[in-house]
Design a protein around this motif. Structure first.
Motif, PDB file in Angstrom:
ATOM      1  N   UNK A 163       0.808  -1.026   0.048  1.00  0.00           N
ATOM      2  CA  UNK A 163      -0.192   0.023  -0.068  1.00  0.00           C
ATOM      3  C   UNK A 163       0.774   1.094   0.011  1.00  0.00           C
ATOM      4  N   UNK A 164       0.290   2.330  -0.092  1.00  0.00           N
ATOM      5  CA  UNK A 164       1.084   3.606   0.064  1.00  0.00           C
ATOM      6  C   UNK A 164       0.171   4.452   1.039  1.00  0.00           C
ATOM      7  N   UNK A 202      15.249   9.079   5.836  1.00  0.00           N
ATOM      8  CA  UNK A 202      16.247   9.277   4.624  1.00  0.00           C
ATOM      9  C   UNK A 202      15.216   9.358   3.482  1.00  0.00           C
ATOM     10  N   UNK A 203      14.104   8.613   3.606  1.00  0.00           N
ATOM     11  CA  UNK A 203      13.201   8.621   2.444  1.00  0.00           C
ATOM     12  C   UNK A 203      12.341  10.112   2.480  1.00  0.00           C
ATOM     13  N   UNK A 204      11.808  10.690   3.589  1.00  0.00           N
ATOM     14  CA  UNK A 204      11.391  11.778   3.750  1.00  0.00           C
ATOM     15  C   UNK A 204      12.127  12.883   3.561  1.00  0.00           C
ATOM     16  N   UNK A 205      13.524  12.817   3.655  1.00  0.00           N
ATOM     17  CA  UNK A 205      14.417  13.904   3.362  1.00  0.00           C
ATOM     18  C   UNK A 205      14.461  13.927   1.699  1.00  0.00           C
ATOM     19  N   UNK A 206      14.538  12.717   1.011  1.00  0.00           N
ATOM     20  CA  UNK A 206      14.834  12.565  -0.217  1.00  0.00           C
ATOM     21  C   UNK A 206      13.458  13.477  -0.945  1.00  0.00           C
ATOM     22  N   UNK A 207      12.322  13.045  -0.358  1.00  0.00           N
ATOM     23  CA  UNK A 207      11.123  13.624  -0.797  1.00  0.00           C
ATOM     24  C   UNK A 207      11.100  15.095  -0.792  1.00  0.00           C
ATOM     25  N   UNK A 245       3.939  10.209   7.581  1.00  0.00           N
ATOM     26  CA  UNK A 245       3.082   9.600   6.855  1.00  0.00           C
ATOM     27  C   UNK A 245       1.530   9.900   7.523  1.00  0.00           C
ATOM     28  N   UNK A 246       0.557   9.392   6.555  1.00  0.00           N
ATOM     29  CA  UNK A 246      -0.662   9.807   7.166  1.00  0.00           C
ATOM     30  C   UNK A 246      -1.105   9.053   8.226  1.00  0.00           C
ATOM     31  N   UNK A 269       2.982  10.843  -1.954  1.00  0.00           N
ATOM     32  CA  UNK A 269       2.805   9.247  -1.333  1.00  0.00           C
ATOM     33  C   UNK A 269       4.229   8.793  -1.149  1.00  0.00           C
ATOM     34  N   UNK A 270       4.350   7.962  -0.334  1.00  0.00           N
ATOM     35  CA  UNK A 270       5.329   6.961  -0.088  1.00  0.00           C
ATOM     36  C   UNK A 270       4.638   5.493  -0.261  1.00  0.00           C
ATOM     37  N   UNK A 271       5.440   4.735  -0.910  1.00  0.00           N
ATOM     38  CA  UNK A 271       4.876   3.320  -1.074  1.00  0.00           C
ATOM     39  C   UNK A 271       5.871   2.330   0.163  1.00  0.00           C
ATOM     40  N   UNK A 272       4.958   1.474   0.561  1.00  0.00           N
ATOM     41  CA  UNK A 272       5.650   0.427   1.616  1.00  0.00           C
ATOM     42  C   UNK A 272       5.899  -0.760   0.569  1.00  0.00           C
TER      43      UNK A 272
END
Length: 302
Positions: A163-164, A202-207, A245-246, A269-272
């Motif tokens: 999901x994302x 790291x994922x949020x920083x890249x976003x 994340x939401x 969005x970010x996917x899991x």
């Protein structure tokens, strides 16, 4: 001493029918064959199991004890066979799941809970580690599957997008943008972002960099060696803004407002992802992957 299971079944059948003849018919044997089985067993254990008469047979005290024990034995054998069949179908056994700290507040909790309810005979072991540690644990067999934020870039084996979740801004309730239901990424270009170094920092920083970085203009991002909960605590104090994340909106911070972030392409969005080792033959893993494919294919939380 090797006791023949067929002889034990003959004892149980004769005890239930009170007759060697009827017991033999029930077991699809000749009466003489059943009688030889019982006699051989009596010779092995050195006791008489039945009192024989023209009217039939009746268990002796020793025979009653053996028949009772034999019934328990066959129940255990039936349970053993059922357990092995369940394990072969992935409906029993041990299943080891690893996930990152950022995943703990996400949909993965309901995924695991649903699977446990569906397959109560599976002993699920859950481990919370960093993404790098999860990849190592997969290789060593310490976990069967790892669920993490973003694409499984560090993993060379098979993986699956799940999901994302929408990305939301976390703002102090005193921040002017907290009055807006939706925030544009451009509204945040002059803010100082505070992120945790922990997963999924790291994922949020890249976003943030993808959305706001421009030639000669890099967004201000501070990363702390602190949990996401501590980061939200600092946001509540009004020092910075953050992104999450939401699913983190379920956390109770009275002084924090969560607002969806958009740009021209819509919400972010970010996917899991889930990843595992190809050579892992644990049937419980195969069963869980089937569950993910059938009920948790990529979707957006609403």
């Amino acid at each position: 001493m090797n006791l023949d299971l067929g002889s034990l079944r003959s004892v149980i059948a004769a005890a239930e029918h009170g007759s060697f003849r009827q017991a033999a018919a029930a077991l699809n044997l000749k009466q003489s064959a059943l009688s030889r089985r019982v006699r051989h067993l009596e010779d092995q254990v050195g006791v008489s199991l039945f009192e024989r008469s023209s009217g039939g047979v009746r268990l002796t005290p020793a025979g009653a004890s053996m028949a009772q024990a034999a019934r328990r034995l066959f129940e255990e054998i039936d349970d053993m066979i059922k357990a092995s069949q369940l394990a072969d179908r992935g409906e029993a056994g041990v299943f080891k799941v690893g996930f990152g700290t950022a995943v703990s507040a996400s949909k993965v909790r309901s995924v695991l809970a649903d699977h446990i309810r569906s397959f109560p005979e599976v002993a699920m072991q859950v481990t919370e580690r960093s993404p790098a540690q999860l990849i190592t644990a997969l290789g060593s067999g310490d976990v069967d599957i790892a669920i993490m934020v973003g694409e499984a870039r560090q993993h060379s084996g098979p993986s699956m997008s799940l999901w994302s979740e929408r990305i939301v801004a976390a703002l102090s309730s005193r921040h002017p943008l907290s009055n807006s239901e939706v925030i544009d990424w451009s509204d945040l270009k002059d803010e100082t972002f505070l992120l945790s170094q922990w997963d999924p920092g790291l994922d949020l920083r890249n976003l943030i960099l993808r959305k706001l970085a421009a030639p000669g203009d890099t967004p201000r991002i501070e990363t702390w060696d602190a949990s996401n909960e501590k980061v939200l605590g600092m946001v509540e104090a009004g020092l910075h803004v953050s992104v999450h994340f939401e699913s983190w909106t379920s956390l109770a911070y009275t002084g924090v407002r969560f607002r969806e972030i958009r740009d021209a392409s819509g919400p972010s969005h970010i996917t899991f992802s889930a990843c595992w080792e190809e050579q892992n033959r644990n049937p419980a893993l195969a069963r869980f992957l089937d569950t993910l494919r059938q009920t948790h294919h990529p979707t957006t939380l609403t």
